[in-house]
Design an enzyme around this catalytic site. Sequence first.
Site, mmCIF file in Angstrom:
data_model
loop_
_atom_site.group_PDB
_atom_site.id
_atom_site.type_symbol
_atom_site.label_atom_id
_atom_site.label_comp_id
_atom_site.label_asym_id
_atom_site.label_seq_id
_atom_site.Cartn_x
_atom_site.Cartn_y
_atom_site.Cartn_z
ATOM 1 N N THR A 192 0.678 -1.411 0.174
ATOM 2 C CA THR A 192 -0.173 -0.473 -0.386
ATOM 3 C C THR A 192 1.110 1.426 0.303
ATOM 4 O O THR A 192 2.273 1.073 0.625
ATOM 5 C CB THR A 192 -1.104 -0.089 1.649
ATOM 6 O OG1 THR A 192 -1.647 -1.153 1.880
ATOM 7 C CG2 THR A 192 -1.010 1.547 2.091
ATOM 8 N N ARG A 220 -14.622 -7.461 0.227
ATOM 9 C CA ARG A 220 -13.245 -7.025 1.704
ATOM 10 C C ARG A 220 -12.781 -5.639 1.745
ATOM 11 O O ARG A 220 -12.486 -5.044 0.547
ATOM 12 C CB ARG A 220 -12.386 -7.907 0.822
ATOM 13 C CG ARG A 220 -10.724 -7.735 2.460
ATOM 14 C CD ARG A 220 -10.146 -7.276 2.071
ATOM 15 N NE ARG A 220 -9.017 -7.097 2.977
ATOM 16 C CZ ARG A 220 -8.319 -6.294 3.338
ATOM 17 N NH1 ARG A 220 -7.617 -5.913 2.707
ATOM 18 N NH2 ARG A 220 -6.665 -6.890 3.893
ATOM 19 N N VAL A 221 -12.837 -4.835 2.745
ATOM 20 C CA VAL A 221 -12.596 -3.868 2.516
ATOM 21 C C VAL A 221 -11.071 -3.960 3.764
ATOM 22 O O VAL A 221 -11.244 -4.789 5.157
ATOM 23 C CB VAL A 221 -13.037 -2.648 3.531
ATOM 24 C CG1 VAL A 221 -12.449 -1.459 3.520
ATOM 25 C CG2 VAL A 221 -13.736 -2.364 2.348
ATOM 26 N N GLY A 222 -9.631 -3.421 3.573
ATOM 27 C CA GLY A 222 -8.947 -3.534 4.623
ATOM 28 C C GLY A 222 -8.667 -2.100 6.100
ATOM 29 O O GLY A 222 -9.883 -1.636 5.859
ATOM 30 N N ASP A 223 -7.738 -2.073 6.047
ATOM 31 C CA ASP A 223 -7.018 -1.164 6.766
ATOM 32 C C ASP A 223 -7.351 0.480 5.715
ATOM 33 O O ASP A 223 -7.158 0.871 6.916
ATOM 34 C CB ASP A 223 -5.798 -1.130 7.761
ATOM 35 C CG ASP A 223 -4.694 -1.435 7.107
ATOM 36 O OD1 ASP A 223 -5.191 -1.572 5.930
ATOM 37 O OD2 ASP A 223 -3.400 -0.947 7.104
ATOM 38 N N THR A 243 0.956 -0.143 6.708
ATOM 39 C CA THR A 243 1.060 -1.017 5.085
ATOM 40 C C THR A 243 1.061 -2.510 6.404
ATOM 41 O O THR A 243 1.254 -2.909 7.336
ATOM 42 C CB THR A 243 2.139 -0.391 4.171
ATOM 43 O OG1 THR A 243 1.667 -1.978 3.042
ATOM 44 C CG2 THR A 243 3.243 -1.376 4.831
ATOM 45 N N GLY A 244 0.675 -3.584 5.191
ATOM 46 C CA GLY A 244 0.590 -5.215 5.527
ATOM 47 C C GLY A 244 -0.934 -5.992 6.256
ATOM 48 O O GLY A 244 -1.529 -4.960 5.334
ATOM 49 N N GLY A 246 -4.123 -5.518 6.219
ATOM 50 C CA GLY A 246 -5.179 -4.470 7.004
ATOM 51 C C GLY A 246 -5.906 -5.629 8.174
ATOM 52 O O GLY A 246 -6.281 -5.057 9.357
HETATM 53 N N1 ASP Z 1 -3.355 -2.822 4.697
HETATM 54 C C1 ASP Z 1 -3.470 -3.298 2.977
HETATM 55 C C2 ASP Z 1 -5.205 -4.025 3.195
HETATM 56 O O1 ASP Z 1 -4.670 -4.706 3.853
HETATM 57 C C3 ASP Z 1 -2.003 -3.983 2.015
HETATM 58 C C4 ASP Z 1 -1.228 -3.865 2.886
HETATM 59 O O2 ASP Z 1 -0.954 -2.909 2.196
HETATM 60 O O3 ASP Z 1 -0.111 -4.688 2.126
HETATM 61 O O4 ASP Z 1 -5.636 -3.974 2.361
#
Ligand code: ASP
Length: 335
Positions: A192, A220-223, A243-244, A246
């Site tokens: 992200t 699906r919605v992430g963070d 990032t990572g 969510g």
């Molecule tokens: N945080 C994002 C999500 O979970 C993806 C990412 O940052 O790698 O959608």
Amino acid sequence: MSSRRDFIQKATLGSVAAAISGTGFVACKESQQPDSKEPPSAVFPLALATWDFGAKANDEAWKILSTGGSALDAVVAGVGVIEADPKNTTVGIGGAPDRDGRVTLDACVMAPDGRCGAVCALEHIVHPAQVARAVMEKTPHAIIVGVGALEFALSQGFKKENLLTEESRLAWEAWKKTSKYEPKINVELHDTIGMITIDQRGDIAGCCTTSGLAYKMRGRVGDSPIIGAGLFVDNEIGAATATGLGEAVIRAVGSFLVVELMRHGRTPQEACEEAVSRVMKKYQDYMEIQVGFVAVNKQGQIGAYSIQSGFNYALLTGSDKGVYDAKYKVQAKEE
Ligand code: ASP
């Protein structure tokens, strides 16, 4: 500087080792951390973004910041370069689709005065961050999702486009052959851009934009578009972005947590480290995932930390331009 690819390779080796030795990872003491520079202090203006590709966003933002423009204009322009890059498979056009082959984008923006806007699961629009800004500025709402977000974007003059590039479509077709159509938590298939800018007046703005987890379930919605999870800006204190995975960041309301810890006296580095610990406590399978935070305080001190090695961030100030490896909690075994 270790690249994203190095991390993926190490993680893969780690999981092979895991089958043999248990976890496949070793705890990493402070003294074993890579010889990275101390988190630099900066003067304003400043642009800070997740991942090495964030350097391009910083360069774009700098055109605005260095000529006295606002942090908000700069941050939306900065991430826009990444959203428009079809070669980036984790943000904007060219982003990996969901498991049904639809590219659905999440983004949010925060202004120095506390206003915020977000869009979730937005299809067909290259610049979700700009739409999030329009939600903030032109509606009484903070978040608009799905079809409603698309209708709103079109009403604001955004153009409907096909976001699924041939490259992403082929990767999705290949995934379908081996995946049994299961949405997987996978450290390799997401990234992200989370970005924070501070303008010459010292005002802070932030933006987070992503195509989210590759091959996720529809809807699906992430963070990333969730204020406080993927991004939080408090113009009195500082800002943080994540990032990572969510799902893990949301459990800890990670970016808000980082900023609150800074409010209570932690440095950005200490705050990021504490937030990563909190994520790990709440997510039992933390060895299988990646989560990283970057943060800056009102004094321009930077911090960054992640669960696993491999996370980096790009910084640009009047005196510093570089991509730095974040410190991390655990390291994938070398073999
Ligand atoms: N945080 C994002 C999500 O979970 C993806 C990412 O940052 O790698 O959608």
